[in-house]
Design an enzyme around this catalytic site. Sequence first.
Site, PDB file in Angstrom:
ATOM      1  N   VAL A  52       0.833  -1.200   0.000  1.00 17.07           N
ATOM      2  CA  VAL A  52       0.000   0.000   0.000  1.00 17.07           C
ATOM      3  C   VAL A  52       0.873   1.258   0.000  1.00 17.07           C
ATOM      4  O   VAL A  52       0.550   2.250  -0.659  1.00 17.07           O
ATOM      5  CB  VAL A  52      -0.950   0.009   1.223  1.00 17.07           C
ATOM      6  CG1 VAL A  52      -1.751   1.308   1.280  1.00 17.07           C
ATOM      7  CG2 VAL A  52      -1.889  -1.198   1.181  1.00 17.07           C
ATOM      8  N   CYS A  53       1.993   1.206   0.715  1.00 17.05           N
ATOM      9  CA  CYS A  53       2.848   2.381   0.907  1.00 17.05           C
ATOM     10  C   CYS A  53       3.254   3.082  -0.395  1.00 17.05           C
ATOM     11  O   CYS A  53       3.118   4.306  -0.498  1.00 17.05           O
ATOM     12  CB  CYS A  53       4.078   2.023   1.725  1.00 17.05           C
ATOM     13  SG  CYS A  53       3.697   1.478   3.414  1.00 17.05           S
TER      14      CYS A  53
END
Length: 200
Positions: A52-53
Amino acid sequence: MTTTEGCLRVGQLAPDFTATAVFEQEFKTIKLSDYRGKYVVLFFYPLDFTFVCPTEITAFSDRFEEFKELGTEVLGVSVDSEFSHLAWIQTDRKDGGVGDLAYPLVSDIKKDISTDYNVLDPEAGIALRGLFIMDKEGIIQHATVNNLSFGRSVDETLRTLKAIQYVQAHPDEVCPAGWQPGDKTMNPDPVKSKVYFAAV
C-alpha cells in the site's frame, strides 16, 4: 493493535525533530522547525518495499505541485534507514519502487518521531498510517491515523488543508461537512448560523 500512550492532539505545537532524509537522491538533514512559515503535511507509513505504501507515496508526489501552490511542504516518514529510502527511490515504480519523489522521505530508524507522534505500533515496531497537517506556526490543525491495511486520500488531504487555510484567513467563519473552496461557510453563532441552514 495499540499505539504507545501519549497526549498529542490538535491545537498543540508539533513535536520538533531533526533526522536524515533522502531528497533528490541525496542524504539531507531535515529539521521540522525549519519549515515554520509554511504549512506542512507530515505522514507516516509502515515500511519501504511494501504494498500500500508506494501507492500513497507516489500519489502525494504526483500531486505535490498542488500542495506547493498552497504554500505547503510534504514529508514522508517511516522507521526504515535512509539507505533503504534511497534504494526504494532508485527502484522504478513498475518494479515496486517509488522512483524520484518531489518531497523528502525521512528516516525514523530509532523510532523517536513515530513515538512522539503516537503512531508507533509497539507490537509490530512500525508506524501506523498517521497524517498530520501543521500550520505556519507549527501547530497541529489536523490528525488522522489509519491501520496498516488501507491507504489515505490525497484529495481529502488537500480538501482539509484548504479548509484549514480558509478558516485561518476568515476567523469569523467555519466550514461545514464536505466543504470545498467556493462553497458556503457559516458563522459560528446560534443566530447567524441560521442564514446557512436556511439556504441548504
